[in-house]
Each structure stands twice: as structure tokens, then as C-alpha cells.
Write a protein that holds these residues in place. Structure first.
Motif, PDB file in Angstrom:
ATOM      1  N   ALA A   1      -8.433  10.071   2.108  1.00  0.00           N
ATOM      2  CA  ALA A   1      -7.504   9.996   0.981  1.00  0.00           C
ATOM      3  C   ALA A   1      -6.066   9.781   1.435  1.00  0.00           C
ATOM      4  CB  ALA A   1      -7.596  11.268   0.146  1.00  0.00           C
ATOM      5  N   GLY A   2      -5.737  10.134   2.663  1.00  0.00           N
ATOM      6  CA  GLY A   2      -4.363   9.989   3.152  1.00  0.00           C
ATOM      7  C   GLY A   2      -4.291   9.028   4.325  1.00  0.00           C
ATOM      8  N   GLY A   3      -3.132   8.964   4.957  1.00  0.00           N
ATOM      9  CA  GLY A   3      -2.926   8.071   6.096  1.00  0.00           C
ATOM     10  C   GLY A   3      -3.778   8.460   7.291  1.00  0.00           C
ATOM     11  N   LEU A   4      -4.078   7.467   8.137  1.00  0.00           N
ATOM     12  CA  LEU A   4      -5.025   7.697   9.237  1.00  0.00           C
ATOM     13  C   LEU A   4      -4.335   8.146  10.515  1.00  0.00           C
ATOM     14  CD1 LEU A   4      -7.410   4.647   8.679  1.00  0.00           C
ATOM     15  CD2 LEU A   4      -7.595   6.977   7.785  1.00  0.00           C
ATOM     16  N   ASP A   5      -3.020   8.385  10.461  1.00  0.00           N
ATOM     17  CA  ASP A   5      -2.312   8.834  11.666  1.00  0.00           C
ATOM     18  C   ASP A   5      -2.628  10.283  12.002  1.00  0.00           C
ATOM     19  OD1 ASP A   5      -0.989   9.215   9.189  1.00  0.00           O
ATOM     20  OD2 ASP A   5       0.738  10.022  10.281  1.00  0.00           O
ATOM     21  N   ARG A   6      -3.106  11.022  10.985  1.00  0.00           N
ATOM     22  CA  ARG A   6      -3.523  12.386  11.314  1.00  0.00           C
ATOM     23  C   ARG A   6      -4.915  12.663  10.744  1.00  0.00           C
ATOM     24  NH1 ARG A   6      -0.974  16.465   6.973  1.00  0.00           N
ATOM     25  NH2 ARG A   6      -0.643  14.980   5.297  1.00  0.00           N
ATOM     26  N   PHE A   7      -5.579  13.641  11.345  1.00  0.00           N
ATOM     27  CA  PHE A   7      -6.923  13.979  10.907  1.00  0.00           C
ATOM     28  C   PHE A   7      -6.851  15.110   9.904  1.00  0.00           C
ATOM     29  CE2 PHE A   7      -7.669  12.287  15.262  1.00  0.00           C
ATOM     30  CZ  PHE A   7      -8.315  11.127  14.865  1.00  0.00           C
ATOM     31  N   TYR A   8      -7.379  14.882   8.729  1.00  0.00           N
ATOM     32  CA  TYR A   8      -7.328  15.889   7.680  1.00  0.00           C
ATOM     33  C   TYR A   8      -8.709  16.032   7.070  1.00  0.00           C
ATOM     34  CZ  TYR A   8      -6.100  18.337   3.438  1.00  0.00           C
ATOM     35  OH  TYR A   8      -6.037  19.262   2.439  1.00  0.00           O
TER      36      TYR A   8
ATOM     37  N   THR B   1       0.842  -1.211   0.000  1.00  0.00           N
ATOM     38  CA  THR B   1       0.000   0.000   0.000  1.00  0.00           C
ATOM     39  C   THR B   1       0.869   1.250   0.000  1.00  0.00           C
ATOM     40  OG1 THR B   1      -0.183   0.120   2.422  1.00  0.00           O
ATOM     41  CG2 THR B   1      -1.927  -1.104   1.241  1.00  0.00           C
ATOM     42  N   ARG B   2       2.124   1.123   0.475  1.00  0.00           N
ATOM     43  CA  ARG B   2       3.022   2.280   0.408  1.00  0.00           C
ATOM     44  C   ARG B   2       3.742   2.330  -0.932  1.00  0.00           C
ATOM     45  NH1 ARG B   2       4.711   5.908   3.872  1.00  0.00           N
ATOM     46  NH2 ARG B   2       3.830   4.841   5.682  1.00  0.00           N
ATOM     47  N   LEU B   3       4.018   1.143  -1.503  1.00  0.00           N
ATOM     48  CA  LEU B   3       4.774   1.081  -2.759  1.00  0.00           C
ATOM     49  C   LEU B   3       3.920   1.488  -3.962  1.00  0.00           C
ATOM     50  CD1 LEU B   3       7.611   0.068  -3.841  1.00  0.00           C
ATOM     51  CD2 LEU B   3       6.403  -2.033  -4.477  1.00  0.00           C
ATOM     52  N   LEU B   4       2.686   1.022  -3.976  1.00  0.00           N
ATOM     53  CA  LEU B   4       1.837   1.217  -5.162  1.00  0.00           C
ATOM     54  C   LEU B   4       0.814   2.333  -4.934  1.00  0.00           C
ATOM     55  CD1 LEU B   4       1.067  -2.534  -5.998  1.00  0.00           C
ATOM     56  CD2 LEU B   4       2.870  -1.085  -6.954  1.00  0.00           C
ATOM     57  N   GLU B   5       0.747   3.230  -5.870  1.00  0.00           N
ATOM     58  CA  GLU B   5      -0.271   4.274  -5.834  1.00  0.00           C
ATOM     59  C   GLU B   5      -1.643   3.591  -6.087  1.00  0.00           C
ATOM     60  OE1 GLU B   5      -1.099   7.962  -4.965  1.00  0.00           O
ATOM     61  OE2 GLU B   5       0.965   7.256  -4.938  1.00  0.00           O
ATOM     62  N   PRO B   6      -2.711   4.060  -5.464  1.00  0.00           N
ATOM     63  CA  PRO B   6      -4.027   3.448  -5.764  1.00  0.00           C
ATOM     64  C   PRO B   6      -4.285   3.497  -7.272  1.00  0.00           C
ATOM     65  CG  PRO B   6      -4.230   5.067  -3.995  1.00  0.00           C
ATOM     66  CD  PRO B   6      -2.825   5.164  -4.508  1.00  0.00           C
ATOM     67  N   GLY B   7      -4.793   2.417  -7.801  1.00  0.00           N
ATOM     68  CA  GLY B   7      -5.086   2.400  -9.234  1.00  0.00           C
ATOM     69  C   GLY B   7      -3.881   2.054 -10.091  1.00  0.00           C
ATOM     70  N   ASP B   8      -2.754   1.623  -9.468  1.00  0.00           N
ATOM     71  CA  ASP B   8      -1.608   1.147 -10.245  1.00  0.00           C
ATOM     72  C   ASP B   8      -1.987  -0.225 -10.796  1.00  0.00           C
ATOM     73  OD1 ASP B   8       0.788  -0.117 -11.089  1.00  0.00           O
ATOM     74  OD2 ASP B   8       1.976   1.178  -9.773  1.00  0.00           O
ATOM     75  N   GLY B   9      -2.512  -0.227 -12.006  1.00  0.00           N
ATOM     76  CA  GLY B   9      -3.088  -1.447 -12.576  1.00  0.00           C
ATOM     77  C   GLY B   9      -2.083  -2.566 -12.728  1.00  0.00           C
TER      78      GLY B   9
ATOM     79  N   PRO C   1      -1.206   4.007   3.755  1.00  0.00           N
ATOM     80  CA  PRO C   1      -0.645   3.696   5.074  1.00  0.00           C
ATOM     81  C   PRO C   1      -0.471   4.960   5.913  1.00  0.00           C
ATOM     82  CG  PRO C   1       1.093   3.722   3.442  1.00  0.00           C
ATOM     83  CD  PRO C   1      -0.193   3.932   2.693  1.00  0.00           C
ATOM     84  N   PRO C   2      -0.265   4.821   7.213  1.00  0.00           N
ATOM     85  CA  PRO C   2      -0.014   5.980   8.067  1.00  0.00           C
ATOM     86  C   PRO C   2       1.089   6.843   7.477  1.00  0.00           C
ATOM     87  CG  PRO C   2      -0.214   3.996   9.411  1.00  0.00           C
ATOM     88  CD  PRO C   2      -0.248   3.559   7.986  1.00  0.00           C
ATOM     89  N   GLY C   3       0.933   8.135   7.548  1.00  0.00           N
ATOM     90  CA  GLY C   3       1.955   9.053   7.049  1.00  0.00           C
ATOM     91  C   GLY C   3       1.751   9.499   5.615  1.00  0.00           C
ATOM     92  N   ALA C   4       0.928   8.766   4.839  1.00  0.00           N
ATOM     93  CA  ALA C   4       0.744   9.128   3.424  1.00  0.00           C
ATOM     94  C   ALA C   4      -0.044  10.435   3.303  1.00  0.00           C
ATOM     95  CB  ALA C   4       0.019   8.005   2.695  1.00  0.00           C
ATOM     96  N   SER C   5       0.362  11.291   2.378  1.00  0.00           N
ATOM     97  CA  SER C   5      -0.327  12.572   2.194  1.00  0.00           C
ATOM     98  C   SER C   5      -1.600  12.386   1.382  1.00  0.00           C
ATOM     99  CB  SER C   5       0.536  13.566   1.416  1.00  0.00           C
ATOM    100  OG  SER C   5       1.862  13.464   1.800  1.00  0.00           O
ATOM    101  N   PRO C   6      -2.611  13.204   1.677  1.00  0.00           N
ATOM    102  CA  PRO C   6      -3.852  13.153   0.889  1.00  0.00           C
ATOM    103  C   PRO C   6      -3.699  13.996  -0.379  1.00  0.00           C
ATOM    104  CG  PRO C   6      -4.112  14.641   2.755  1.00  0.00           C
ATOM    105  CD  PRO C   6      -2.693  14.155   2.795  1.00  0.00           C
ATOM    106  N   THR C   7      -3.100  13.429  -1.411  1.00  0.00           N
ATOM    107  CA  THR C   7      -2.898  14.184  -2.652  1.00  0.00           C
ATOM    108  C   THR C   7      -4.192  14.268  -3.438  1.00  0.00           C
ATOM    109  OG1 THR C   7      -2.340  12.192  -3.893  1.00  0.00           O
ATOM    110  CG2 THR C   7      -0.524  13.346  -2.806  1.00  0.00           C
ATOM    111  N   ARG C   8      -4.210  15.176  -4.414  1.00  0.00           N
ATOM    112  CA  ARG C   8      -5.382  15.337  -5.279  1.00  0.00           C
ATOM    113  C   ARG C   8      -5.725  14.007  -5.956  1.00  0.00           C
ATOM    114  NH1 ARG C   8     -10.008  17.088  -6.789  1.00  0.00           N
ATOM    115  NH2 ARG C   8     -10.367  17.150  -9.013  1.00  0.00           N
ATOM    116  N   TYR C   9      -4.674  13.315  -6.447  1.00  0.00           N
ATOM    117  CA  TYR C   9      -4.901  12.044  -7.120  1.00  0.00           C
ATOM    118  C   TYR C   9      -5.558  11.032  -6.183  1.00  0.00           C
ATOM    119  CZ  TYR C   9      -4.113   7.585  -9.335  1.00  0.00           C
ATOM    120  OH  TYR C   9      -4.315   6.341  -9.870  1.00  0.00           O
ATOM    121  N   ARG C  10      -5.061  11.020  -4.945  1.00  0.00           N
ATOM    122  CA  ARG C  10      -5.614  10.045  -3.988  1.00  0.00           C
ATOM    123  C   ARG C  10      -7.047  10.385  -3.595  1.00  0.00           C
ATOM    124  NH1 ARG C  10       0.067   9.777  -0.635  1.00  0.00           N
ATOM    125  NH2 ARG C  10       1.193   8.606  -2.251  1.00  0.00           N
ATOM    126  N   PHE C  11      -7.380  11.671  -3.623  1.00  0.00           N
ATOM    127  CA  PHE C  11      -8.783  12.038  -3.372  1.00  0.00           C
ATOM    128  C   PHE C  11      -9.689  11.446  -4.446  1.00  0.00           C
ATOM    129  CE2 PHE C  11      -7.555  15.414  -0.354  1.00  0.00           C
ATOM    130  CZ  PHE C  11      -8.507  15.160   0.600  1.00  0.00           C
TER     131      PHE C  11
END
Lengths: 411, 411
Positions: free
Chosen positions: A204-211, A19-27, A233-243
Motif C-alpha cells: 500500500a505504501g512506497g517500496l523504500d521501506r518494508f511495512y 503517482t505522487r501527485l494523484l491518490e490511487p483512484g483519483d478518477g 512512489p518511494p517514501g509514500a505512507s501506507p494509509t488506510r485509504y491506500r490499503f
């Protein structure tokens, strides 16, 4: 969970890493997991191993089945993409973090894995990070309510009203944890806790922080009595793509998606497009035509097979009839559900998820430009053009001037 | 008008009398006119003559063609109905009155007879009283805009906005001359007089007085620069029944009907039902779901094949494409029109007007109760039940519990 039949801890650890290596939708990455399993995929994509010739062959064949070609160039580009993240892999730390936060990582095969996300096919998440102790309810117990961040007073009022109604009928309300309609939906669900859990937020991002930060208290409350969910995973940023990628989970995890207020271009429309592509019903709340906050809602009602809704019972009647609970809480319209589902099935037969997304994004009547179809389907221009050509050959799409609409066989 | 080819003055005089003798929608009376001509019908229905055996036979056969039986009992009941009005017949006085008011009586065959009303078949008006000097424009130049008498500020504002837009594109705006949305539509059309005539009002009663009184000044203005139209002669009261019957003319005289605000039960829905039954497109303006004034609009959008509209161009694109003017004023969507028209043709083939009204009133999905179908179709319970049985036999309607919906062959 019984370790002899469920996923092993090595499998869970591998998926945590992926989940950290692959971006969501990495077919291609997701396809590798399906062909080789999560552990072997991690060794190849996340480590120094090259795939065996036989493994490579399996992947090429599986991709071809989906209409894709895996060339040396595709593979090199993917390896480059993956290599940039290898150094960051820390599955044990990530799993420890989520446990410390009172959560866990769900993987396919877990008894409480939400099988509804498997409807996403090659776009299904590899695992789901959860914060909270609740389990994800079945799709027929879950209504997604989404809409504009810049909600009007009207939008917030009707969200509260409709969510109270569906919550009273025992439905869990899922949303995206954002400002505006999302926040109003979570709040109303928490205030009328007849469902267990009352509400879920897919982030869209990691659950370690509330955004976003302004929703910290609300999201904390969702984690406490409901559940926060993310494929990151924890620490991942909520990028536009991930939204945008996250929106497919909001669509897949619910029996119906309700859009309350949406601007002309909006994430809510993207979520609605995913839902229609998955055969989920989409309910849309209209508003004043003088309100820009409702323009996207009216567009959905004009251009997609969505249904206008004005009250909770009308939302309930959109839920999948075949899975309706027998608890007397809801008053569904089974016959109506059966019709719509039956109609969609005909059109959806033999289509891939991408083809479905594009097909459902096509207007029935007035042709739409490719840019608009991309926006509704939530797919890139190259993909959409390729899919349109394929749909055109099957009579499911037709070109009209500069635009495309449903083909005559699909109207 | 060339008297050698057009209607004779005796014919006009007879029709003038028949508009006082026959209530709108008197199917047997209208059938007699078709079988025997207006003059002979007046002699029989309005005088002491009994029909000759051959005439009687013609009528019975014509009625049978439409699926009706003319029995001695039917005939006696009709004679009783007609006899009550014989003493009131004064066609010469009525014609003189309309001329004094600056108007005239249009009858079928007149060069400016609006042939669009003939789409009503057996329900077509026998003649049309007009006040004003304008001619009625063709159906593809006319948009009907209807809605609630108790309009909100929102309803009045969007009516003005949409009517200005369609008027600027050269469309004549037709409405019913009532308070609320009707008045707002006439006012906006008069303020943007790009079409000739700018506006038409179809009234339920005689044109010798302006009703309702509060609209006197407005209706006077409509008569001066546009046209007042009624199938009732001068002096006739605007009864509830005539308001409903009048709605079919509002539907038939326009290429599309736009409903702006309508309560849950409303005349506007009745007009929309007539329009759909005639194969005219219906545009519906949504509003806040918290507004009772928009509840009927949302109901139409859920239960009928009407189209949500938010701006003038979307209304223009509903107009019949085959008759679009080549003046560059309008920007239609011909492909879209073709599709919708094509779809409707399939379902409408071989149906009578009554069957069409009921068919179009049937929801596609959630079944509606007979009372609701009657209300949408604008027909009585007995008629609707009979028609439902016939439609059911053809697979066009199906019973579900206490309600009815479209049959599987028609969805």
C-alpha cells in the motif's frame, strides 16, 4: 525495450511524478491522463498551466461518457487537491531510488506491463513501482491469497497447505505482505518455489521501506526471489485509504482470489468484491462457525457468487480456462470455468467498473443495507446510491425495505 | 376422528398389514394401493387373490402415467417378493403392540396425518407408526437436523447451539435418533422445550425397541415428551436400506433440513438430496477444511443449491415463507424465500420425484460421475441412468466426459 515503440523516458518520468501527485483512484486525474497523455497532464495538474478550452472540452465529454459531470466546482476542488502536492514532486529522485533498490517503474506500453490491470478501466494504475528483478506473470498464472491479519493457527495451517498445492502446480501466489494470512501465503510460496516468480506482494505504501516492520525479513526475501509492487512512489505512507485502493490491484493481477480467514468486516472482503466486479473468480475457505476469524468467509459464501474451496485443485479449477497453460501441471475444469464466465458476462455487459462493483456486491436473495453494499463494493455511499439508482432502472437491482438486492432480471 | 369421514378401521388394519408386506419405496405396491385401495391391495398382494383384468389394466395405465411399464415379468418378481412375507402378517397384533406402547398408527385421511409426506408422491409412506402422544406439527414448524454418527466435539457443540436457537423460536426439531449429531439435536431440543412437541425422531425400524441401544434413555425421553415415528411395524429390523428410505421422511416432514457434520459419503447427504428434490431448503453448517467430519458439508455447498448457515436466524429464514406463523417468534426473510422457491418451481415443473432427485443431485458446474449422483440422489444406478437420459432430452442435464451436470437451460 525498444524506445521507438515503447514509452519514452519523458512519459515514464511524467508517470513517476503523477503517482505522487494523484491518490490511487483519483478518477478525474486518471481521466486527464487518458485524454491528454501523462506529460501534458503533469504540466496542467502538477504545474501552472491551465487546460486549453479544447482540452477542457475533451475531458468533459470523456467524463460524460462515464456518467460523470465535470463542473467548475469539481475542477476547482481537484486543483486544490493537486496543488497541495506539487512541491513534493521529484520523479528523478524517485526513479533513482527505485533503481538503487534494484527495482524499476513499469508503465503502460512496457513489454512486461501487466495488461490485466487495464481491466480496472478508469481505476487502472498510472504506473507500478516494482522492487526485485522478476516480471509479473500473466493473470492465469497468478492466484491471490488474502485474509485476516489476526489469523488463527487453523488459518495459517490451511493457507500453508493450499498455497503449497497451488505453487506445486506452477502458480505464482500474490498477497498483500501483511501479518497473518498474507505472511503465511508468502512464506509457503517461498518454501515451494516451483513457480517463477514464487510470490508477489502488492504493497500500500512506497517500496523504500518494508511495512509492517515485523515482516521486514519476509518482504526482503519476496523482493529478492519474487517482486514487491506498489502504485505509490518511494517514501509514500501506507494509509488506510491506500490499503483499500491497493486491494483492487490484488484482485486485478490474479486469475482468482482466495480468501482464507476474514472477520465480519475485513479488507479481504473488499478484495473479493473487487475481484467479483472484475469477473475474477473468488474462492473462499470455510472454517468453524464458532470462529470469528471465519465469519467474513461465511458471509461471502452466503452473500456473493463466490465458491467454497477446500483444496488446491478446487482453486486451480477457478482459474480462467481460456488462458490455461498447456504444461500438464494443472488439472483444470474447463467446462466449469466456461459456464461461470459466460454467466457473468451476461450480467456485466455494458456496466462500468463502479456499476460492476456495486452489482456484484448485491446479495441475490436477502437484501443488504447500503452501508454493507458500500463495504463489500469498496465504494463511498454517494457513489453507491447513484449506481443503485442506475442499476435499478436497468432491472439489475431492486429495493426491498431498507435494503437492496439483485433485480429479478439478474437472478 | 369422525369414522364417517375418516379412514375405517378395516382400512387402518389393511395399511398396518401392508407396512409389513411392502418394503418402503416399493413403487408397484404403493401404486396398487392408490389404484385399488389398501384393503383390496392387501387381498391381492397379501393373499391368494389375483387381480381382476380391469384392476390389472388400471395399474398398467397408472404406471404408464409415471413412465413405468408393468410387464408379466415385473408382476411375477413382485409377487415373489410379497409372497415371502405373507406368513408374517399380523396387523392386529402390531396395532395392539403400538397401543400397549402408548402409540398409534396414523394413516392418510386421519385429521393429524402429516400431509407434507404426500409431497413424496409414489414414494409417500402407506402409514406411520407413532410412539408417544404428541401430534406431528406442520412442515413450517419443523426443522430437520441431521449429520454424522461420528460427530466431533465441534459438531456436537454447534448442533446444541443452533438447535437451542431454532427451538427458542418455536420450531420442533426432527432427527433420526442416531448417535452423534442426531442425538445432540434431540438432546438440545429436549433441553429447550419451547416448541410443542420439542422433538421428533424418525426411526428406520420398528418402535417396539430403542435402537441404537446406547440411545435408549434418550429415545425413551423423545417418546415421552415428543414422538417416535416409523413407517415400519413393531419388530421390523432397522436395515441399511430402511435407513436410507427413512431419510426421505426426515426430508419431507420438515420445512428445511440442516446438515451439521457429514463425511464425504454420508446418509446426511442422502437426506439433503431428498430435501432438495422435494423443494425443501437445505442449510449446511461448514467446518474446518481439515476435518473429515465436515467434508460432506463442503461437498454439499459446492455441488448442490444448498445454503451455508451459521446461526439459528439463518435457518429460520430457510423455512417456507408462505406458511410462516404469525406469532412474532420467528424473524423470517419472506422475500428471500420467495425467490428461491420461485427459482425451484421453474426447474421442477413437470418432473417426477425421481427426476427431481436426480436433477437436484446434478452439480451446476463441475460434472459428477454417475456413482456420485446416485449417492446424492439416493437412487440406484439403473434408475439414475434412465432419468439422466430423460433429463438430457429436456436440456436439464448434460453429459461432460465421464460425468453429468445441469443442462444449460437449468443453470
Amino acid at each position: 525495450m525498444n524506445p521507438s515503440t515503447g514509452p519514452t523516458e519523458d512519459e515514464r518520468r511524467a508517470r513517476a511524478a503523477l503517482t505522487r501527485l494523484l491518490e490511487p483512484g483519483d478518477g478525474l486525474g486518471a481521466l486527464a491522463v487518458r485524454c491528454w497523455g501523462a506529460e501534458r497532464t503533469l504540466q496542467v495538474l502538477g504545474g501552472p498551466d491551465a487546460p486549453e478550452p479544447g482540452e477542457r472540452q475533451d475531458l468533459v465529454v470523456a467524463a460524460a461518457d462515464q456518467g460523470h459531470r465535470v463542473t467548475s466546482r469539481t475542477w476547482s476542488a481537484a486543483q486544490e487537491r493537486w496543488s497541495t502536492r506539487r512541491a513534493d514532486l521529484a520523479p528523478d529522485r524517485d526513479l533513482e531510488t527505485i533503481h538503487r533498490l534494484g527495482g524499476r517503474l513499469l508503465v503502460p506500453g512496457d513489454p512486461d506491463w501487466p495488461v490485466a490491470v487495464d481491466d480496472l478501466g478508469g481505476q487502472a494504475p498510472l504506473a507500478l513501482w516494482c522492487r526485485g528483478t522478476s516480471t509479473i506473470p500473466a493473470v492465469h498464472r497468478t492466484v491471490s491469497v488474502v485474509g485476516s491479519r489476526e489469523a488463527t493457527q487453523y488459518g495459517q495451517q490451511v493457507t500453508a497447505q493450499l498455497v503449497s498445492g497451488v505453487a506445486r502446480r506452477g502458480m505464482t501466489v500474490l498477497s498483500g505482505g501483511a501479518y497473518g494470512i498474507d505472511a503465511a501465503a508468502h512464506r509457503a510460496a517461498l518454501a515451494a518455489p516451483d513457480a517463477e516468480p514464487p510470490t508477489l506482494a502488492v504493497m500500500a505504501g512506497g517500496l523504500d521501506r518494508f511495512y509492517p516492520a515485523g515482516n521486514e525479513q519476509l518482504l526482503h526475501q519476496v523482493a529478492e526471489t519474487g517482486l514487491l509492487i506498489s502504485e505509490m512512489p518511494p517514501g509514500a505512507s501506507p494509509t488506510r485509504y491506500r490499503f483499500l485502493a491497493r486491494n483492487r490491484l490484488i484482485a486485478a493481477l490474479a486469475g482468482a482470489v482466495v480468501v482464507v480467514e476474514a472477520r465480519w468486516r475485513s479488507g479481504a472482503q473488499n478484495t473479493a468484491g473487487h475481484a467479483l466486479g472484475l469477473g475474477r473468480e473468488v474462492g473462499v475457505v470455510p472454517g468453524p462457525i464458532t470462529s470469528a476469524a471465519s465469519a467474513g468467509c461465511h458471509r461471502l459464501l452466503r452473500e456473493t457468487p463466490s465458491t467454497l474451496v477446500t483444496e488446491a485443485d478446487e482453486i486451480i479449477s477457478l482459474m480462467p480456462h481460456h488462458a490455461l497453460p498447456d504444461d500438464g501441471l494443472s488439472r483444470p475444469s474447463p467446462a466449469a470455468g466456461a459456464t461461470k464466465a459466460g454467466e457473468q458476462e451476461r450480467a456485466h455487459d455494458h456496466l462500468t467498473v463502479e456499476e460492476l462493483l456495486v452489482f456484484e456486491a448485491l446479495p441475490v436473495r436477502a437484501p443488504a443495507e447500503v452501508a454493507r453494499i458500500c463495504s463489500v463494493a469498496g465504494l463511498g455511499t454517494g457513489t453507491v446510491l447513484g449506481v443503485l439508482t442506475r442499476l435499478g432502472r436497468q432491472g439489475l437491482a431492486e429495493q426491498r425495505g431498507a435494503g437492496w438486492r439483485r433485480g429479478s432480471t439478474a437472478r
